[in-house]
Enzyme design. Structure first.
Site, PDB file in Angstrom:
ATOM      1  CE1 TYR A 144      13.861  21.168  20.805  1.00 48.82           C
ATOM      2  CE2 TYR A 144      15.499  20.569  22.606  1.00 48.82           C
ATOM      3  CZ  TYR A 144      14.383  20.042  21.931  1.00 48.82           C
ATOM      4  OH  TYR A 144      13.942  18.891  21.927  1.00 48.82           O
ATOM      5  CG  ASP A 239      17.884  23.775  14.347  1.00 48.73           C
ATOM      6  OD1 ASP A 239      17.724  23.518  15.125  1.00 48.73           O
ATOM      7  OD2 ASP A 239      17.011  23.616  13.180  1.00 48.73           O
ATOM      8  CE  LYS A 267       9.512  23.230  14.866  1.00 47.86           C
ATOM      9  NZ  LYS A 267       9.031  22.806  16.205  1.00 47.86           N
TER      10      LYS A 267
HETATM   11  P1  KE4 Z   1      11.984  18.002  16.442  1.00 53.48           P
HETATM   12  O1  KE4 Z   1      12.871  16.851  16.739  1.00 53.48           O
HETATM   13  O2  KE4 Z   1      10.921  18.159  17.696  1.00 53.48           O
HETATM   14  O3  KE4 Z   1      11.011  17.501  15.219  1.00 53.48           O
HETATM   15  O4  KE4 Z   1      12.645  19.171  16.214  1.00 53.48           O
HETATM   16  C1  KE4 Z   1      13.472  19.728  17.104  1.00 53.48           C
HETATM   17  C2  KE4 Z   1      13.977  21.181  16.884  1.00 53.48           C
HETATM   18  C3  KE4 Z   1      15.123  21.283  16.170  1.00 53.48           C
HETATM   19  N1  KE4 Z   1      15.449  22.646  15.891  1.00 53.48           N
HETATM   20  C4  KE4 Z   1      14.431  23.675  16.359  1.00 53.48           C
HETATM   21  C5  KE4 Z   1      14.903  25.069  16.049  1.00 53.48           C
HETATM   22  C6  KE4 Z   1      13.334  23.382  16.956  1.00 53.48           C
HETATM   23  O5  KE4 Z   1      12.634  24.431  17.307  1.00 53.48           O
HETATM   24  C7  KE4 Z   1      12.850  22.083  17.331  1.00 53.48           C
HETATM   25  C8  KE4 Z   1      11.737  21.686  17.939  1.00 53.48           C
HETATM   26  N2  KE4 Z   1      10.824  22.833  18.351  1.00 53.48           N
HETATM   27  C9  KE4 Z   1      10.036  22.236  19.405  1.00 53.48           C
HETATM   28  C10 KE4 Z   1       9.358  23.683  19.940  1.00 53.48           C
HETATM   29  N3  KE4 Z   1      10.324  24.730  20.661  1.00 53.48           N
HETATM   30  C11 KE4 Z   1       9.083  21.572  19.176  1.00 53.48           C
HETATM   31  C12 KE4 Z   1       8.030  21.278  20.233  1.00 53.48           C
HETATM   32  C13 KE4 Z   1       8.169  20.046  21.085  1.00 53.48           C
HETATM   33  O6  KE4 Z   1       9.329  20.081  21.596  1.00 53.48           O
HETATM   34  O7  KE4 Z   1       7.331  19.357  21.412  1.00 53.48           O
END
Ligand code: KE4
Length: 428
Positions: A144, A239, A267
């Site tokens: 993701y 990523d 994060k």
């Molecule tokens: P954000 O746009 O949510 O800040 O980051 C996206 C993203 C990009 N790359 C990786 C490897 C990620 O895990 C994420 C976001 N992680 C999720 C948890 N699986 C955030 C939680 C959510 O979607 O509320």
């Protein structure tokens, strides 16, 4: 423990917010029941609206690596806020965090700050397409990279066919430029390069997957991607939104010894405020506006309040690298404790762990990719999740997520968690 007030608050929230949440995974759709409304947090603990204290293994999905309301970060935010939160102009704080990040992460000369991991990954892919003048990208099933259209794609008829949208609103035109392969499957990636010679701008991969549980690729996989990218003049994007500044000071590149061309962050880098970033060597980053042709922008990108939080966080990690060993050791304690209890009660299960990332899967088979993660028992995971919540332990409300260990967790917290696991599985 009772969560009556959270239940009422959730009903109220659903009247004015779609699904009552601002990010779907928070809604507990995967595990059933209703989300818990948190009022405050400190260290390893969340305090919810029913007055419960919960041991937190999500830590805002990664940022709170030092625990909640970590004093130096809070101090930086409050002091900076009094001077104004955002000016829409360059500030010295942006230069300071950029210099710090570049000094901590291998193989980058320049970094651009944005407001989320999605924005970082979306911008990194546009930069790769602009730099290579190519259109296709390769991503992996189960990885993701945020909710940008190019990433909301699933495998078509076969695992390595052209992608198809996995969300309404994503167009076939977008999907055709995203190619899919199974995580850890180098042969499929080689096949994609054979079928789409000179068309592939980049491969984007989580160097340690964290969105199908935690999965470390087999040795040689990332090295193989590096070689394929070098052979085909394709850029390799790591990523590191989850792994950056968590697995080591230099993230997965440092821990696993493989260099990417563009690295994305989120994060931890924001210390709990909305910050994403992407970085690369100078010749790639100089393709970005205003000096290069690839456009990318953001009103609140690099705002002083978020930068101050990020600087405080990165300084703590940079000045105390022993933190990485400490959180890895705590995660190992948790792993061994849970594993011995699950084995004692003959529960078909497998635990994956890399550094301070860990996930529990109720399956006898190793979990090495999306298919094997999906084959684990979701029903048992849901019982496990709610069993822990009933005992004041808060893990990710999905079998496809990773737990994030903070350095605020004590051995007593961990041992209490292992006892809570035994209390649950001894009744299965
Ligand atoms: P954000 O746009 O949510 O800040 O980051 C996206 C993203 C990009 N790359 C990786 C490897 C990620 O895990 C994420 C976001 N992680 C999720 C948890 N699986 C955030 C939680 C959510 O979607 O509320």
């Amino acid at each position: 423990m009772q969560y009556k007030r959270s239940s009422a608050l959730f009903s109220e929230a659903q009247q004015v917010i779609p699904g009552g949440v601002n990010s779907p995974v928070r809604a507990f759709k995967g595990v059933g029941g209703h989300p818990i409304f948190i009022n405050s947090a400190k260290g390893a603990y969340l305090y919810d609206e029913d007055g419960n204290q919960l041991i937190d293994y999500i830590n805002s999905w990664g940022p709170m690596i030092l625990g909640h309301a970590h004093e130096p970060v809070v101090e930086a935010i409050t002091t900076t806020a009094k001077k104004g939160t955002s000016f829409g102009t360059p500030t010295i704080l942006e230069t300071e965090i950029a210099q710090l990040a570049v000094s901590m992460v291998p193989n980058i000369d320049k970094i651009r700050f944005v407001n989320s991991g999605t924005e970082a990954c979306m911008s990194a892919v546009r930069l790769a397409r602009g730099y290579t003048s190519r259109e296709k990208i390769i991503k992996f099933a189960g990885c993701y990279h945020g909710h940008s259209d190019s990433f909301l794609i699933q495998a078509g008829s076969g695992a390595i066919t052209l992608g198809v949208p996995n969300s309404p609103g994503v167009t076939a035109g977008t999907a055709k430029d995203t190619l899919l392969a199974d995580f850890d499957n180098l042969a499929q990636v080689a096949e994609l390069f054979k079928n789409h010679k000179d068309e592939i701008a980049c491969i984007i991969v989580e160097p340690v997957a964290g969105n199908m549980g935690c999965i470390r690729p087999s040795s040689g996989f990332l090295e193989g991607l590096r070689t394929l990218c070098d052979d085909h003049n394709t850029l390799l994007i790591f990523d590191e939104v989850m792994t950056g500044f968590r697995l080591a000071k230099g993230g997965a590149q440092e821990l696993l010894g493989v260099q990417a061309d563009i690295i994305t962050f989120g994060k931890v880098i924001g210390g709990g405020l909305p910050v994403g970033a992407f970085a690369a060597r100078e010749e790639i980053m100089n393709y970005l506006a205003p000096i290069g042709p690839v456009y990318q922008a953001g009103t609140l990108s690099g705002n002083p309040l978020a930068m101050a939080a990020g600087i405080a966080m990165l300084k703590e990690l940079n000045d105390h690298p022993e933190i990485f060993k400490s959180i890895a050791a705590k995660t190992e304690r948790l792993h061994l404790g849970m594993e011995s209890v699950l084995k004692k009660h003959n529960i078909p299960s497998t635990i994956n762990r890399v550094g301070s990332m860990i996930s529990v899967h109720f399956s006898n088979e190793p979990v090495v990719d999306f298919a094997s993660a999906a084959a684990a028992s979701g029903e048992r995971f849901n019982l496990f999740f709610h069993g822990l919540l009933a005992q004041g332990i808060y893990i990710a409300p999905s079998a496809f997520e990773t737990w994030f260990i903070s350095d605020a967790l004590s051995n007593e917290d961990i041992d209490k968690t292992v006892r809570a696991v035994e209390h649950i599985v001894s009744q299965w």
